[in-house]
Design a protein around this motif. Structure first.
Motif, PDB file in Angstrom:
ATOM      1  N   TYR A  27     -38.843  76.570 -33.990  1.00 31.09           N
ATOM      2  CA  TYR A  27     -38.676  75.656 -35.128  1.00 31.09           C
ATOM      3  C   TYR A  27     -37.809  74.495 -34.659  1.00 31.09           C
ATOM      4  N   ASP A  87     -28.831  74.336 -33.448  1.00 29.41           N
ATOM      5  CA  ASP A  87     -27.731  73.705 -32.701  1.00 29.41           C
ATOM      6  C   ASP A  87     -27.079  72.613 -33.531  1.00 29.41           C
ATOM      7  N   TYR A 143     -26.544  86.288 -27.131  1.00 26.99           N
ATOM      8  CA  TYR A 143     -26.222  85.508 -25.930  1.00 26.99           C
ATOM      9  C   TYR A 143     -25.487  86.371 -24.903  1.00 26.99           C
TER      10      TYR A 143
HETATM   11  P1  FAD Z   1     -24.913  81.765 -35.274  1.00 30.17           P
HETATM   12  O1  FAD Z   1     -25.222  83.201 -35.269  1.00 30.17           O
HETATM   13  O2  FAD Z   1     -24.510  81.154 -36.583  1.00 30.17           O
HETATM   14  O3  FAD Z   1     -23.764  81.553 -34.181  1.00 30.17           O
HETATM   15  C1  FAD Z   1     -23.324  80.251 -33.803  1.00 30.17           C
HETATM   16  C2  FAD Z   1     -21.850  80.318 -33.400  1.00 30.17           C
HETATM   17  O4  FAD Z   1     -21.060  80.655 -34.556  1.00 30.17           O
HETATM   18  C3  FAD Z   1     -21.538  81.393 -32.356  1.00 30.17           C
HETATM   19  O5  FAD Z   1     -20.537  80.887 -31.509  1.00 30.17           O
HETATM   20  C4  FAD Z   1     -21.027  82.580 -33.174  1.00 30.17           C
HETATM   21  O6  FAD Z   1     -20.126  83.397 -32.439  1.00 30.17           O
HETATM   22  C5  FAD Z   1     -20.336  81.874 -34.336  1.00 30.17           C
HETATM   23  N1  FAD Z   1     -20.429  82.632 -35.584  1.00 30.17           N
HETATM   24  C6  FAD Z   1     -21.488  83.362 -36.031  1.00 30.17           C
HETATM   25  N2  FAD Z   1     -21.203  83.901 -37.233  1.00 30.17           N
HETATM   26  C7  FAD Z   1     -19.950  83.483 -37.554  1.00 30.17           C
HETATM   27  C8  FAD Z   1     -19.092  83.696 -38.677  1.00 30.17           C
HETATM   28  N3  FAD Z   1     -19.493  84.436 -39.712  1.00 30.17           N
HETATM   29  N4  FAD Z   1     -17.867  83.099 -38.663  1.00 30.17           N
HETATM   30  C9  FAD Z   1     -17.456  82.331 -37.631  1.00 30.17           C
HETATM   31  N5  FAD Z   1     -18.215  82.109 -36.531  1.00 30.17           N
HETATM   32  C10 FAD Z   1     -19.445  82.676 -36.501  1.00 30.17           C
HETATM   33  N6  FAD Z   1     -32.911  76.575 -31.957  1.00 30.17           N
HETATM   34  C11 FAD Z   1     -33.797  75.843 -32.688  1.00 30.17           C
HETATM   35  O7  FAD Z   1     -33.478  74.711 -33.138  1.00 30.17           O
HETATM   36  N7  FAD Z   1     -35.073  76.302 -32.949  1.00 30.17           N
HETATM   37  C12 FAD Z   1     -35.488  77.513 -32.516  1.00 30.17           C
HETATM   38  O8  FAD Z   1     -36.634  77.904 -32.772  1.00 30.17           O
HETATM   39  C13 FAD Z   1     -34.567  78.326 -31.754  1.00 30.17           C
HETATM   40  N8  FAD Z   1     -34.926  79.559 -31.317  1.00 30.17           N
HETATM   41  C14 FAD Z   1     -34.019  80.320 -30.614  1.00 30.17           C
HETATM   42  C15 FAD Z   1     -34.399  81.612 -30.194  1.00 30.17           C
HETATM   43  C16 FAD Z   1     -33.511  82.403 -29.461  1.00 30.17           C
HETATM   44  C17 FAD Z   1     -33.941  83.791 -29.031  1.00 30.17           C
HETATM   45  C18 FAD Z   1     -32.232  81.892 -29.118  1.00 30.17           C
HETATM   46  C19 FAD Z   1     -31.287  82.731 -28.292  1.00 30.17           C
HETATM   47  C20 FAD Z   1     -31.838  80.638 -29.541  1.00 30.17           C
HETATM   48  C21 FAD Z   1     -32.716  79.834 -30.315  1.00 30.17           C
HETATM   49  N9  FAD Z   1     -32.360  78.557 -30.760  1.00 30.17           N
HETATM   50  C22 FAD Z   1     -33.262  77.800 -31.487  1.00 30.17           C
HETATM   51  C23 FAD Z   1     -31.043  77.991 -30.443  1.00 30.17           C
HETATM   52  C24 FAD Z   1     -29.998  78.267 -31.561  1.00 30.17           C
HETATM   53  O9  FAD Z   1     -30.310  77.478 -32.690  1.00 30.17           O
HETATM   54  C25 FAD Z   1     -28.610  77.891 -31.010  1.00 30.17           C
HETATM   55  O10 FAD Z   1     -28.253  78.742 -29.970  1.00 30.17           O
HETATM   56  C26 FAD Z   1     -27.511  77.771 -32.049  1.00 30.17           C
HETATM   57  O11 FAD Z   1     -26.441  77.040 -31.437  1.00 30.17           O
HETATM   58  C27 FAD Z   1     -26.928  79.067 -32.561  1.00 30.17           C
HETATM   59  O12 FAD Z   1     -27.804  79.750 -33.363  1.00 30.17           O
HETATM   60  P2  FAD Z   1     -27.432  81.229 -33.881  1.00 30.17           P
HETATM   61  O13 FAD Z   1     -28.474  81.637 -34.813  1.00 30.17           O
HETATM   62  O14 FAD Z   1     -27.083  82.123 -32.762  1.00 30.17           O
HETATM   63  O15 FAD Z   1     -26.086  80.868 -34.714  1.00 30.17           O
END
Ligand code: FAD
Length: 294
Positions: free
Chosen positions: A54, A114, A150
């Protein structure tokens, strides 16, 4: 409703090696040819499922849903539609879930997206973290929901233990499985698995592997994954960086060996970041052959 598609959580329970593949849809108003061609090639390789990314740019939702629907309907491959919460409101996610349900898509990878500053004007406040989105999706219907993890720690995290605590929140919010960011050193993955299990994260983990096809990709990947490269990877990169065809061939072999090592160590669920290169996926599957069914 489309018959004979499965929830990813059911696929992951099968006692066999499951290889899944990731594709990205075109940007708004761009042709679908390259993703159609790639998905068609890989659909013949007995994939466990396809995931469709996405993008935050306009038209993102529509194109992800369209490609996911087409692979399920036309190619008969279970689709996992990615959804990033940071640019969406609760109402918008509700509408997307309705379209996905109508099109028979029951698997969603819930991610935050991101925080690139150039996208700041698109950000909304309803889903601050992936766990908020996971909880919301689970409340809306009978979806199978995956999330991202990660092995080298998320780039924003200063503390790996804190990062794993946040992964546990994804599980508590209802995540059914996690897919890892790409990694190039299997020992980092094995160590990560140990720390996850020790912290009480019990849901299935899918190992994410990326075949590198060009030298310039290495710098971009470093920013995404942490970029720890073991000595054999660095040797290949150094030796062949000025020979694109030799570089791609050597890296393909590197990827195959990474997969063989994972399978030999009991890792059954492996996701390949194809970058829409159907031919690369085909070469990997040809190389692995009987290894996947032994
Ligand atoms: P989160 O889980 O929200 O984490 C982000 C950061 O916040 C981390 O450092 C975490 O430790 C911290 N965090 C999490 N929960 C909390 C909380 N409750 N309180 C405080 N801190 C917290 N990007 C796209 O745009 N499109 C895609 O289709 C896409 N697909 C992906 C598929 C995979 C398998 C992976 C590994 C990544 C993908 N990404 C994609 C990239 C992703 O959007 C980025 O890595 C983004 O920076 C973090 O997403 P996340 O869902 O891990 O975020």
């Amino acid at each position: 409703m489309i018959e004979n598609t499965m929830k990813i959580s059911e696929i992951l329970q099968q006692d066999k090696v499951n290889l899944s593949f990731e594709f990205f849809p075109p940007k708004k108003d761009m042709p679908f040819d390259s993703v159609q061609e790639a998905t068609e090639i890989v659909s013949k390789l007995n994939p466990a499922f396809f995931s469709i990314t996405y993008g935050a740019a306009g038209g993102a939702t529509h194109n992800t849903v369209k490609v996911a629907t087409e692979v399920q309907r036309n190619l008969g491959v279970t689709a996992l539609a990615h959804l990033t919460g940071k640019t969406l409101s609760r109402e918008e996610v509700g509408d997307i879930l309705s379209s996905l349900t109508e099109d028979g898509i029951q698997n969603i990878l819930a991610i935050r997206g991101d925080l690139f500053p150039e996208r700041a004007h698109l950000f909304k406040e309803d889903f601050l973290h992936a766990s908020d989105l996971i909880r919301f999706i689970k409340e809306q219907g009978d979806f199978c929901v995956g999330a991202a993890c990660y092995p080298e720690g998320h780039v924003e995290s200063e503390d790996k233990r804190e990062d794993i605590r946040h992964l546990k929140l994804k599980q508590e919010a209802g995540a059914d499985f996690l897919t890892t960011q790409m990694f190039f050193d299997n020992n980092i993955f094995y160590n990560f698995m140990y720390r996850l299990r020790d912290a009480g994260v019990t849901i299935p983990i899918i190992a994410g592997i990326m075949p590198i096809s060009a030298y310039h990709q290495i710098k971009t990947i470093e920013k995404l994954s942490g970029g720890t490269y073991p000595a054999p990877f660095i040797a290949i990169a150094d030796k062949f960086k000025h020979h694109p065809v030799a570089f791609e061939t050597a890296m393909l072999h590197y990827t195959c060996h990474q997969i063989i090592d994972l399978v030999a160590n009991g890792v059954n669920n492996i996701h390949i970041y194809t970058m829409n290169k159907g031919d690369t996926a085909r070469k990997i599957m040809n190389y692995l052959g009987e290894i996947l069914t032994a």
